[in-house]
Design a protein around this motif. Structure first.
Motif, PDB file in Angstrom:
ATOM      1  N   ALA A  64      20.640  -9.325  77.583  1.00 59.16           N
ATOM      2  CA  ALA A  64      20.286  -8.304  76.594  1.00 59.16           C
ATOM      3  C   ALA A  64      20.414  -6.921  77.231  1.00 59.16           C
ATOM      4  O   ALA A  64      20.078  -6.726  78.402  1.00 59.16           O
ATOM      5  CB  ALA A  64      18.861  -8.517  76.100  1.00 59.16           C
ATOM      6  N   LYS A  65      20.917  -5.969  76.454  1.00 58.88           N
ATOM      7  CA  LYS A  65      21.040  -4.592  76.922  1.00 58.88           C
ATOM      8  C   LYS A  65      19.903  -3.712  76.408  1.00 58.88           C
ATOM      9  O   LYS A  65      19.650  -2.639  76.937  1.00 58.88           O
ATOM     10  CB  LYS A  65      22.378  -3.991  76.469  1.00 58.88           C
ATOM     11  N   THR A  66      19.242  -4.176  75.352  1.00 55.74           N
ATOM     12  CA  THR A  66      18.153  -3.407  74.746  1.00 55.74           C
ATOM     13  C   THR A  66      16.957  -4.308  74.494  1.00 55.74           C
ATOM     14  O   THR A  66      17.076  -5.538  74.473  1.00 55.74           O
ATOM     15  CB  THR A  66      18.588  -2.783  73.407  1.00 55.74           C
ATOM     16  N   LEU A  67      15.810  -3.692  74.275  1.00 56.46           N
ATOM     17  CA  LEU A  67      14.622  -4.454  73.930  1.00 56.46           C
ATOM     18  C   LEU A  67      14.784  -5.118  72.564  1.00 56.46           C
ATOM     19  O   LEU A  67      14.235  -6.195  72.325  1.00 56.46           O
ATOM     20  CB  LEU A  67      13.402  -3.538  73.928  1.00 56.46           C
ATOM     21  N   THR A  68      15.523  -4.481  71.681  1.00 59.20           N
ATOM     22  CA  THR A  68      15.781  -5.070  70.372  1.00 59.20           C
ATOM     23  C   THR A  68      16.538  -6.383  70.511  1.00 59.20           C
ATOM     24  O   THR A  68      16.207  -7.387  69.867  1.00 59.20           O
ATOM     25  CB  THR A  68      16.577  -4.100  69.487  1.00 59.20           C
ATOM     26  N   GLU A  69      17.563  -6.395  71.362  1.00 62.20           N
ATOM     27  CA  GLU A  69      18.322  -7.621  71.591  1.00 62.20           C
ATOM     28  C   GLU A  69      17.437  -8.685  72.234  1.00 62.20           C
ATOM     29  O   GLU A  69      17.537  -9.871  71.898  1.00 62.20           O
ATOM     30  CB  GLU A  69      19.530  -7.336  72.483  1.00 62.20           C
ATOM     31  N   LEU A  70      16.593  -8.261  73.133  1.00 64.44           N
ATOM     32  CA  LEU A  70      15.679  -9.188  73.802  1.00 64.44           C
ATOM     33  C   LEU A  70      14.724  -9.829  72.797  1.00 64.44           C
ATOM     34  O   LEU A  70      14.416 -11.026  72.889  1.00 64.44           O
ATOM     35  CB  LEU A  70      14.889  -8.440  74.874  1.00 64.44           C
TER      36      LEU A  70
END
Length: 391
Positions: free
Chosen positions: A317-323
């Motif tokens: 994941a590159k962002t917390l949203t993706e995580l």
């Protein structure tokens, strides 16, 4: 209670000539730099400035049909705020310039800044806080053991570049969270000639520094113009080494974690509602986190941060949203990586989770519900082959 959005409804029809620049205006402009204005507002010296109303219109046009969510932890009210600013007499004609953004995973940099020509002969230099990117959070954590992080150097360069582009103009400089840290660092080290042009430095609940700046002559030269604003139960603004001279404001949120959100700061007229001191809850929670940090030396802090982000990066994941999008899949990847860490690294991560829970993140745990329970189970699960000892 009223917040900065309500302030725009109340006072948006008043120009700066009618009502001078104030601390609430500062927070609005600090939050504005969270908008992605790449290709809309030029960098310093790279083109003509753009009226705020035109920049905001272009931002919405570019994002038409797409979600305007700012991410997991960045307030989603920012686009609404920008839209109201664009419709207000107070802000709409202000001109935006100097949009600069840098995101570099290899060098662990997350930086963005924006210059606002207020129209009264002054500029406001806005530094973005931590965004939704994981590398942005990595750079924040690096502040715990590095005397200087790359974004702080970039903040100094940015102030110097803007000052050269606009010679003689008076400056306000501000930012929220990490942006507040960059604001102070850049203002301290931008040079004496530029410092003399600075009217005020607004640090909106920004963390402190690895080593105190207070004793430096460069800091003392501008100390009386640094305005540090923190909510009543501030944690972020109390981290690391910082000046004890700050203004406490009332937050509408009860949870310690959520008070960092500037949209929760209560507004009355042209200012926030001020309080006498940090709450007892804030002091207790802040001390718990500081104690955890202070128990480690720089080498241990570095090892802890590397271990933590090695686990997070295992999700790709590159962002917390993706995580957060597929939590169970992310958790599975993190669990595999966690088990491959050294015993010492696993213990540090487990202790960190316990410290955060003790420090009052119950509201976050409630929001995450099963996620928090699964994470605690993971960190307390006995490992095979180690005699049944927990990590």
């Amino acid at each position: 209670m009223a917040n900065i959005i309500d302030y725009l409804d109340w006072r948006g029809d008043l120009t700066l000539e009618d009502s001078p620049f104030n601390e609430v205006d500062n927070l609005l402009l600090a939050e504005l730099s969270f908008l992605d204005l790449e290709g809309i507002v030029p960098d310093v010296g790279q083109g003509k400035s753009v009226a705020l109303r035109e920049a905001v219109a272009a931002y919405f046009q570019r994002n038409e049909g797409q979600s305007l969510s700012m991410g997991v932890l960045v307030p989603d009210q920012i686009p609404e705020m920008a839209e109201k600013m664009a419709l207000s007499q107070r802000f709409s004609a202000m001109r935006l310039d100097g949009y600069r953004a840098c995101l570099d995973t290899q060098q662990e940099i997350q930086f963005a800044a924006l210059t606002v020509d207020l129209g009264n002969g002054c500029l406001y230099l806005s530094f973005r806080g931590t965004d939704d990117t994981i590398v942005g959070w990595k750079e924040d954590f690096n502040m715990a053991f590095l005397p200087i992080v790359p974004s702080q150097r970039l903040a100094v360069d940015y102030i110097r570049d803007v000052a050269a582009q606009y010679p003689g103009r008076k400056l306000y400089i501000g930012g929220h969270s990490k942006g507040g840290n960059l604001t102070v660092y850049g203002s301290v080290f931008c040079g004496a000639k530029i410092q003399r042009r600075i009217l005020a430095v607004y640090n909106n609940d920004g963390p402190g520094f690895k080593e105190s700046l207070v004793g430096l002559p460069e800091y003392q030269a501008i100390r009386d113009r640094i305005i540090s604003i923190v909510p009543q139960s501030s944690i972020v603004g109390m981290l690391l080494e910082h000046d004890d001279n700050y203004t406490v404001v009332k937050s509408s949120h009860q949870g310690v974690y959520y008070q960092h959100d500037g949209f929760s700061w209560e507004v009355l007229g042209t200012r926030f509602i001020h309080l006498d001191e940090i709450s007892q809850v804030g002091r207790i929670h802040g001390q718990a986190i500081r104690s955890f940090i202070e128990e480690m030396d720089d080498q241990q802090r570095s090892a802890f941060v590397d271990a933590l982000f090695e686990v997070l990066s295992s999700t790709n994941a590159k962002t917390l949203t993706e995580l957060d999008a597929d939590w169970m899949k992310s958790l599975s990847a993190m669990a595999r990586t966690y088990k491959e860490l050294s015993r010492e690294s696993r213990q540090m991560l487990a202790n960190a989770v316990k410290a955060l829970l003790r420090a009052g993140t119950e509201n976050l745990a409630v929001e995450l519900e099963g996620k928090g329970q699964e994470l605690r189970k993971l960190l307390s699960r006995p490992e095979s082959g180690n005699g049944g000892q927990t990590s």
